[in-house]
Design a protein around this motif. Sequence first.
Motif, mmCIF file in Angstrom:
data_model
loop_
_atom_site.group_PDB
_atom_site.id
_atom_site.type_symbol
_atom_site.label_atom_id
_atom_site.label_comp_id
_atom_site.label_asym_id
_atom_site.label_seq_id
_atom_site.Cartn_x
_atom_site.Cartn_y
_atom_site.Cartn_z
ATOM 1 N N ARG A 161 0.844 -1.197 0.000
ATOM 2 C CA ARG A 161 0.000 0.000 0.000
ATOM 3 C C ARG A 161 0.876 1.244 0.000
ATOM 4 O O ARG A 161 1.800 1.346 0.798
ATOM 5 N N ASN A 162 0.563 2.158 -0.874
ATOM 6 C CA ASN A 162 1.416 3.331 -0.996
ATOM 7 C C ASN A 162 0.604 4.527 -1.489
ATOM 8 O O ASN A 162 0.747 4.973 -2.609
ATOM 9 N N SER A 193 -0.402 8.478 -1.434
ATOM 10 C CA SER A 193 0.339 9.707 -1.142
ATOM 11 C C SER A 193 -0.330 10.921 -1.764
ATOM 12 O O SER A 193 -0.923 10.840 -2.845
ATOM 13 N N HIS A 229 0.532 11.630 -5.430
ATOM 14 C CA HIS A 229 0.309 10.604 -6.458
ATOM 15 C C HIS A 229 -0.788 10.900 -7.467
ATOM 16 O O HIS A 229 -1.026 10.088 -8.366
#
Lengths: 360, 360
Positions: free
Chosen positions: B178-179, B181, B184
Amino acid sequence: MSDEFDPTSLVCPLPARDDTQILLGHGSGGKLTAELIQRLFLPAWDNPLVAALEDQAVLAPASFGEGLHAGGRLALTTDAYVVRPLFFPGGNIGTLAVHGTINDLAVGGAIPRYLAAAFILEEGLPMDTLRAIVASMAEACRAAQVVLAAGDTKVVDRGKGDGLYVVTTGLGYVPPGRNLSVRHARPGDWVLVSGPIGDHGMAILAAREELPLETPLVSDTAPLCGLVEAMLGRGGQVRWMRDPTRGGLSSALNELASASRVGVQLEEEAIPIRPEVHAACELLGLDPLYVACEGRLVAVVAPQDGPAVLEAMRRHPLAAHAARIGTIVADHPGTVVLRTRIGGQRVVPMLAGQQLPRIC
Amino acid sequence: MSDEFDPTSLVCPLPARDDTQILLGHGSGGKLTAELIQRLFLPAWDNPLVAALEDQAVLAPASFGEGLHAGGRLALTTDAYVVRPLFFPGGNIGTLAVHGTINDLAVGGAIPRYLAAAFILEEGLPMDTLRAIVASMAEACRAAQVVLAAGDTKVVDRGKGDGLYVVTTGLGYVPPGRNLSVRHARPGDWVLVSGPIGDHGMAILAAREELPLETPLVSDTAPLCGLVEAMLGRGGQVRWMRDPTRGGLSSALNELASASRVGVQLEEEAIPIRPEVHAACELLGLDPLYVACEGRLVAVVAPQDGPAVLEAMRRHPLAAHAARIGTIVADHPGTVVLRTRIGGQRVVPMLAGQQLPRIC
């Protein structure tokens, strides 16, 4: 093209405003909040976690310690700070908050890694006051090798909030094998203290009441993580440690006596107290056993390891005057008893009401 | 033996006292503090971590998630709550603090695990008020499967502290991969909102100002962790999420536009707003785009996954009225622009001062 939409043309200029003090708008979550973060907090807390400006800091497990995958654990603690005055000899509410939270982790055998700080600011707080406090917190974190990972700011109406309250939460790493507990004291154990007691509480009181003292009283506020590592690094059996803050030495030892179902026998003569602290206590009718320290610890150590741990403490700059002040006994479980200088015995009960409010 | 020392004979009985309200002594660290913990906090927060009464809670890494050893990470967030009034339709300062902190973790893709809570109490606060707030916090934690692991209480003088402030710090688990931001967002992405905006802020204002409204306004305060898992469980590319609290939808999207260097194009017609919230905003001259929600989220999703994520949201009870409200664009980077109902375009800037103080 003449009908092309240029959004920047529609942005109204901000009205002129006072940027020397905290306004209610600094807590609104809008432009003023963003400016406060950008101009005041980020330059002081120069690290990628807060600079990311997310609502949460994301932490890699490896940043805690290699042993986290092999029996290591995490430690979590939180504390609110409401001390008055905000600045006092030896520190301020910000350094106190950093040290206090670091110490709550350290005395549990944890190595402090990350801190979160929430500020409740009073409308009208001078910006310079906040800047000075935030800068000293950043310095205190650096000195203890702790990363300020998350923060929050709210603003309350003028007349509320007493200038500034700060709440710090600490996250630390407990290496495998460490298991200190308030339930672990055994009869025969030594009771050690790392230095003179009551400095912080009496320094606060002297600053608040403007006591006319010959020798100025200075708070002992300090991070105890280095001292703790020096003590635990001996490999000896440290059963329990505590930083005797609110309620002082008495409250910490009463909690121990109660939780471990043992008695604590203290020797008044052995308890280090600075003469100026003693004098100030006499002047105000306070018992130093109930006065807060913010950079001392009390430890209970297995008797065979007592001498080595005491020696290790005395070699550390923050505990040059460490002393053995008593013994854990099987008699009078749940009770702390003091042998006075003249040879009498007196019970040292839990503080019933309050001796000294808002010292942390 | 007649000369045997019986320490309990020396303990003085406590004076009679008022136990219906908070006294300064409840913050002293002595007997009153211990009683407050034993009688009020521990029964509500019935778990071994707080019952251990140590200065720190020790947490096993395995309690976060199996993946912590394989790319999973930890998330930390802290928030102060100073809302007035303490109780409002739909919740109170305690449930708000629990939900708010849970939500700050959830929108980062973290599964909330542990909470720490610090209370700053005003002398004279009715004990029943504190009891009710603590009980509802415990219930909110249970409902979200979060463990209250650590706490602290301080007491400030009468007239300070506004009854009660609470600071909650959350610790969560970010599963591997999971990333999310704020950097993004990409042109073409969908902008989704999980439900009507502005309910919380207007409910607070209506309660504070005793507005004469036909339909009562109720805060949307709710834990978003379940909804977030439903959205991320789709496997689609959710780029970023935020709970639009202070500063409302506008501030959240302005932060995104600025950090991702993209424009945000909103469609006014598509933004869900309850008629009664709209009416109250008109009455008071407030823009709902700046009014806080405490149980909604705004998300940016890759265009190919937009329909599936929106569908997943609408199947969740907290997001039955989820809607696509706009698109990320390459034009006007750093700026949020709204196409109005009548077809005009207007910039939605960051809130400059404050629209609505102390709503969280």
